[in-house]
Design an enzyme around this catalytic site. Structure first.
Site, PDB file in Angstrom:
ATOM      1  N   SER A 189       0.588  -0.886  -0.083  1.00 41.89           N
ATOM      2  CA  SER A 189       0.149   0.088  -0.025  1.00 41.89           C
ATOM      3  C   SER A 189       0.349   0.912  -0.016  1.00 41.89           C
ATOM      4  O   SER A 189       1.347   1.380  -1.049  1.00 41.89           O
ATOM      5  CB  SER A 189      -0.948  -0.230   1.490  1.00 41.89           C
ATOM      6  OG  SER A 189      -1.962   1.175   1.486  1.00 41.89           O
ATOM      7  N   ASP A 316     -10.218  -2.818  -4.904  1.00 44.15           N
ATOM      8  CA  ASP A 316      -9.617  -2.532  -3.974  1.00 44.15           C
ATOM      9  C   ASP A 316     -10.656  -0.542  -3.976  1.00 44.15           C
ATOM     10  O   ASP A 316     -10.303  -0.723  -5.110  1.00 44.15           O
ATOM     11  CB  ASP A 316      -8.069  -2.383  -4.653  1.00 44.15           C
ATOM     12  CG  ASP A 316      -7.082  -1.967  -3.648  1.00 44.15           C
ATOM     13  OD1 ASP A 316      -7.673  -1.220  -2.615  1.00 44.15           O
ATOM     14  OD2 ASP A 316      -5.717  -2.567  -3.027  1.00 44.15           O
ATOM     15  N   HIS A 345      -8.945  -4.462  -0.483  1.00 47.29           N
ATOM     16  CA  HIS A 345      -7.451  -3.593  -0.536  1.00 47.29           C
ATOM     17  C   HIS A 345      -6.696  -5.225   0.879  1.00 47.29           C
ATOM     18  O   HIS A 345      -7.255  -5.151   2.282  1.00 47.29           O
ATOM     19  CB  HIS A 345      -7.629  -2.459   0.237  1.00 47.29           C
ATOM     20  CG  HIS A 345      -6.523  -1.359   0.748  1.00 47.29           C
ATOM     21  ND1 HIS A 345      -5.750  -1.205  -0.690  1.00 47.29           N
ATOM     22  CD2 HIS A 345      -5.442  -0.996   1.537  1.00 47.29           C
ATOM     23  CE1 HIS A 345      -4.567  -0.162  -0.421  1.00 47.29           C
ATOM     24  NE2 HIS A 345      -4.545  -0.645   1.504  1.00 47.29           N
TER      25      HIS A 345
END
Ligand SMILES: *[C@@H]1O[C@H](CO)[C@@H](O)[C@H](O)[C@H]1NC(C)=O
Ligand SMILES: *[C@@H]1O[C@H](CO)[C@@H](O)[C@H](O)[C@H]1NC(C)=O
Length: 389
Positions: A189, A316, A345
Site C-alpha cells: 500500500s 480495491d 485492499h
C-alpha cells in the site's frame, strides 16, 4: 404448496454457490512485456501467476474482505524482533525491526526488507504473516517502521508519499552492512507507493535485486477521491484517520508552530489529515499538490530498473482499477502486474478458511523463492557489486 424454510435455505445456498463459482476462481490478469527477460523469468518460476484465485467464500467481495482481513484474530506473535533506531540527518528517527529468531544474525541468508502500509507496524497481522513465511523458507526479514509509528516523532516531521529520504537511508544502511547479500524489497500500500518512487529515482542503483509491490495506490489523486465517498469513508477512512491522529497526538509538542492544532482536532478523513498535517509539514501549497506530486507517472515506471512484480485486486477501494497504470507497465522491461478478481485492499483471503495463508503471501513467497534461487536469471542483475554512496 408452501416452501419449507429448509428448502429456501438450501436453494439460496445453491444459488449462492452458482454465483460464486461463476464469478470467482479465475486466474489473475497478468500484464507484462512478453518479450522481456523478466516476463520469461516469471513464466518459468512463478507459478502462482497462473493459479486461480478463489476469494474467501463467505466474503468474496473486496470491500468487506478488507475489513474481515484486518479484524481476523490472527495470533502470530513474532517475538523475535531486534529493534534498531536509525537517526536521520535532520534529527528524526525511524525503526528497523530485524526478525532474528534465536537472536542470531545470519548474513548469508537472503534478506527481504518490508515497507508496510500507512499506519502499520512490525506487529500488524499481515506484516507478521509475511515475516513468518519468509523465515519458514529460510530467508531473513527486516521491517522498516516509519517515523512516529512505533517510535515517537523526534522532530516536526513524519512521513509523506513523495519523500523517500528515510527509505534511501534504510536501504543504504542495510546494503552497507551486507554488500554481497541478496536483498529484495516488498512495499505494501503506502509502502508500495514509496518503494515504487524509490526504485524509479534510483534506476540501476536501487541496491535491491528485486521488488514486490502489493496493493499500491499508484495514483493517490484517484485513490483519495474514492476513499472520500461516504461508504468507503465509513468503512476504512475513519479507522485510518484515527490512527494517523494518534501519531500526531503522541508527538504533538514537536509540531507546534508547524500545524494548526485546532484544525487538526477536527480532522475526520485522511484527506483532511493531509490538508492540515502532511501538506503543511512537507511544504505543499495544497493537498492536491501533494497528491499530484505523489503519483507514480509513466516516466517513473520507465525509470524502474529493478525487477518488480505488482499485485492488485480489481475491487480495491484505495486503488480504483481505472487508475492502475497496467497498460503502461506492460511496456516496461522490469515491471509486471497481476490483477485478481476479488481480494480487496490487503485482503486476498482465500478458500473457506479465512485463517489460511492469503493468496498475496503465497504469490510473494513464490516470487522471492524464484528471485533468490534463480537470481542469475533475473534481467541484468549480475553479481551484486554495489558501491554505497
Ligand atoms: C529507540 O527509541 C525509542 C523511543 O524513542 C526508545 O524507547 C528506545 O529505547 C530506543 N532504542 C534504542 C535501542 O535506542
Ligand atoms: C531454493 O534454494 C534452497 C537452497 O539452495 C533450496 O533448499 C530450496 O529447495 C530451493 N527451492 C526451490 C523451490 O528451488
Amino acid at each position: 404448496m408452501a416452501l419449507s424454510p429448509t428448502a429456501v435455505l438450501v436453494s439460496s445456498f445453491l444459488f449462492y454457490c452458482g454465483y460464486y463459482f461463476m464469478h470467482y476462481g479465475k486466474q489473475p490478469q497478468v500484464y507484462k512485456k512478453k518479450t522481456s527477460k523478466f516476463s520469461h523469468f516469471l513464466d518459468n518460476y512463478v507459478t502462482t501467476l497462473v493459479k486461480p484465485f478463489w476469494s474467501f467464500f463467505v466474503v468474496p467481495g473486496g470491500r468487506f474482505q478488507t475489513i474481515v482481513a484486518a479484524l481476523l484474530p490472527r495470533d502470530y506473535k513474532v517475538s523475535y524482533y531486534r529493534k534498531e533506531n536509525i537517526s536521520t540527518p535532520d534529527g528524526g528517527e525511524f525503526l528497523l525491526a530485524w526478525a532474528s529468531p534465536g537472536n542470531k544474525d545470519e548474513p548469508t541468508k537472503p534478506l527481504v526488507v518490508i515497507f508496510p502500509g500507512l499506519v502499520s507496524r512490525s506487529t500488524s497481522g499481515y506484516v507478521q504473516i509475511i515475516v513468518k513465511e519468509l523465515i519458514k523458507l529460510g530467508f531473513s526479514a527486516v521491517v522498516m517502521g516509519n517515523r512516529g509509528i512505533e517510535i515517537p516523532c523526534q522532530t516536526g516531521k513524519a512521513f509523506c508519499a513523495a519523500d523517500t529520504n528515510d527509505m534511501q537511508l534504510a536501504v543504504n544502511t542495510i546494503r552497507e552492512r551486507y554488500p554481497n547479500r541478496l536483498i529484495a524489497g516488498v512495499g505494501i500500500s503506502f509502502g508500495g507507493l514509496l518503494l515504487s518512487r524509490y526504485l524509479a529515482q534510483k534506476g540501476e542503483n536501487s541496491k535491491l535485486q528485486a521488488a514486490f509491490v502489493y496493493c499500491c495506490p499508484f495514483n493517490p489523486v484517484a485513490g483519495s477521491v474514492n476513499l472520500e465517498k461516504w461508504d468507503n469513508w465509513l468503512l476504512y477512512n475513519v479507522f485510518l484517520t484515527n490512527d494517523l491522529l494518534k501519531i500526531y497526538d503522541r508527538s504533538r509538542e514537536k509540531f507546534v508552530g508547524v500545524v494548526d492544532h485546532q484544525k487538526l482536532k477536527r480532522v475526520r478523513s485522511i484527506r483532511e489529515f493531509d490538508i492540515h498535517m502532511t501538506a503543511k509539514v512537507f511544504g505543499y501549497e495544497s493537498v492536491d499538490h501533494y497528491y499530484k506530486d505523489s503519483v507514480i507517472t509513466t516516466k517513473f515506471l520507465h525509470s524502474i530498473k529493478t525487477p518488480t512484480l505488482c499485485l492488485c485486486a480489481d475491487d480495491d477501494a484505495f486503488v480504483p482499477i481505472k487508475s492502475l497504470p497496467y497498460q503502461e507497465m506492460a511496456q516496461t522491461d522490469y515491471i509486471a502486474i497481476a490483477i485478481t478478481h476479488g481480494g480487496g485492499h490487503v485482503g486476498h483471503l482465500q478458500g473457506i478458511n479465512p485463517l489460511s495463508t492469503p493468496y498475496f503471501v503465497e504469490m510473494m513467497m513464490d516470487y522471492f523463492t524464484a528471485v533468490f534461487n534463480h537470481s542469475d536469471e533475473l534481467p541484468e542483475i549480475e553479481k551484486p557489486t554495489y558501491s554505497v554512496q
